[in-house]
Design an enzyme around this catalytic site. Structure first.
Site, PDB file in Angstrom:
ATOM      1  N   SER A   1     -15.126  -3.007   4.657  1.00  0.00           N
ATOM      2  CA  SER A   1     -14.528  -2.538   3.400  1.00  0.00           C
ATOM      3  C   SER A   1     -14.580  -3.563   2.273  1.00  0.00           C
ATOM      4  O   SER A   1     -14.534  -3.191   1.111  1.00  0.00           O
ATOM      5  CB  SER A   1     -13.068  -2.129   3.631  1.00  0.00           C
TER       6      SER A   1
ATOM      7  N   ASP B   1      -4.214  -3.181  -2.359  1.00  0.00           N
ATOM      8  CA  ASP B   1      -3.432  -2.375  -1.419  1.00  0.00           C
ATOM      9  C   ASP B   1      -3.021  -3.237  -0.231  1.00  0.00           C
ATOM     10  O   ASP B   1      -3.033  -4.469  -0.320  1.00  0.00           O
ATOM     11  CB  ASP B   1      -4.161  -1.064  -1.044  1.00  0.00           C
TER      12      ASP B   1
ATOM     13  N   HIS C   1      -6.624  -4.916   0.902  1.00  0.00           N
ATOM     14  CA  HIS C   1      -7.819  -5.130   0.074  1.00  0.00           C
ATOM     15  C   HIS C   1      -7.457  -5.789  -1.252  1.00  0.00           C
ATOM     16  O   HIS C   1      -6.412  -5.509  -1.830  1.00  0.00           O
ATOM     17  CB  HIS C   1      -8.537  -3.803  -0.141  1.00  0.00           C
TER      18      HIS C   1
END
Ligand code: NAG
Ligand code: NAG
Ligand code: NAG
Ligand code: NAG
Ligand code: NAG
Length: 371
Positions: free
Chosen positions: A45, A335, A338
């Site tokens: 990610s 978040d 991330h």
């Protein structure tokens, strides 16, 4: 179905506009294709520019407020804005590197490079099976791209592109976290040492394959201090805000062995050059001393809920409500796990220009400059 198609069409049009405007603002780049050093991106990610939009997965963030900065559109990047590879591409005078699965009408959209990264991915096939594009599958996609480019540009041109290209990796973190979110027989039936060796063994086999295909210049980030991210630091209910120790041990062992594995590869593979960024240190530094780096919050997320906004409800994920901070530039984490665009820009700068004790033996700028 219909609505997901229209989203991808909108997304597609949007990125075309974006990439052409990024070419325009760099000027003079009409023949980028012929001489540019390409960037191929592998990983999780941290680097996923939208591949997971096109697979059946819940590891997806193509909804507001993701993308609220810069793109003003949720591209699938798990951040408020740009990711590390976006800044690397900018420094290398490349357009944004497109996700491999993004539909396109252009035949040679991949000659500047492609991103194969997938949120949730690991080196091991056992990590989040069926819901991510693991590293081995990312390699297979790269082989498909090779076939496609060969038929369009010919073998000699592809050989040139691949040997000049830079291959950027961030992988392994999900493998180390997975056993704490699900039952992993691979983890349970092996020592920690052996388990970490599997992760690194699978990563190095992919690196060797890319080398076999002609790759010579590699950029790596070791596994970041995600054991201290908001999401992980609420796992121990009796000690909210502290790093999640069981993963800390794995991450430290992994990063030590990974650095050793890379220097072994350099001895074994002639012409193999690499940049290893100590992302673990650069991230931990920012978590612990946010104000030095221009952040007000190093431990609390901008978007999410619960303590430290460490519960991953950002964007109404799974229908749960969430809080969104007022000023994202105050935050290191967007978040629960991330980073914000501002943080990505700082890390990208360290990868690009860092001194050898931060990014070494080469930095990425040096790798791009080699012929
Ligand atoms: C592209 O590369 C060729 C040699 O391969 C060189 O002669 C030419 O000047 C280069 N063009 C650009 C725009 O860098
Ligand atoms: C692991 O397996 C045990 C026993 O089968 C089960 O009770 C538990 O919920 C599982 N844990 C996770 C995280 O799936
Ligand atoms: C890759 O991981 C698998 C488990 O998925 C393991 O059996 C195998 O030995 C690993 N390969 C290497 C080269 O370490
Ligand atoms: C957000 O924070 C930054 C840095 O703290 C500051 O420069 C900027 O003015 C703030 N923006 C708003 C809209 O408050
Ligand atoms: C790298 O070296 C410089 C001095 O050469 C030093 O100031 C800096 O703290 C070092 N960084 C790390 C992460 O060790």
């Amino acid at each position: 179905m219909a609505s997901s198609r229209s989203i991808s069409i909108i997304f597609f049009i949007y990125t075309i506009i974006l990439s052409s405007s990024s070419i325009n603002c760099k000027g003079n780049n009409n023949n980028l294709v012929t001489n540019q050093t390409a960037l191929f991106v592998f990983g999780d990610s941290l680097f996923d520019a939208g591949n997971n939009n096109y697979i059946d997965t819940t590891f997806r963030s193509n909804f507001w407020p993701y993308g609220q900065t810069t793109f003003k559109f949720p591209t699938g990047r798990i951040s408020d804005g740009r990711l590390i590879p976006d800044f690397i591409a900018e420094n290398a005078w490349l357009p944004l590197i497109p996700p491999n699965l993004q539909p396109s009408n252009s035949n040679n959209q991949f000659t500047y490079g492609v991103s194969f990264a997938s949120a949730g991915a690991g080196s091991l096939v056992e990590t989040f099976p069926g819901t991510v594009i693991n590293l081995g599958t990312q390699l297979n996609s790269f082989m498909n791209v090779e076939r496609m480019l060969r038929s369009e540009l010919g073998n000699a041109e592809v050989k040139k592109i691949f040997s000049r290209a830079v291959y950027l990796f961030h992988i392994g973190g999900n493998d180390l976290f997975y056993p704490f979110s699900a039952n992993s027989s691979l983890f349970q039936s092996n020592s920690i040492e052996k388990f970490v060796d599997f992760v690194i063994g699978n990563t190095t086999s992919v690196i060797k394959q890319v080398y076999k295909m002609g790759g010579r210049k590699f950029g790596f980030l070791n596994v970041g201090a995600y054991d201290c991210a908001p999401g992980a630091s609420i796992l121990d209910r009796t000690n909210i805000g502290s790093c999640f120790k069981p993963v800390t041990e794995l991450v430290d062992l992994h990063n030590k062995k990974f650095a050793d594995a890379l220097s072994r590869l350099q001895r074994e593979l002639s012409g193999f050059r690499y940049a290893l960024h100590d992302y673990h240190t650069s991230l931990l530094e920012r978590i612990n001393n946010p104000s030095i780096y221009g952040f007000k919050e190093g431990k609390k997320g901008c978007c999410g809920s619960g303590p430290l906004r460490g519960i991953n409800t950002c964007g109404n994920r799974m229908g749960q409500s969430f809080e969104l901070c007022e000023n994202v530039t105050d935050y290191l984490f967007f978040d629960s796990t991330h980073l914000t665009e501002k943080a990505h820009r700082q890390i990208a700068e360290l990868i690009w220009n860092g001194p050898p004790n931060v990014t070494g033996p080469y930095n990425l700028k040096a790798l791009f400059e080699f012929n």
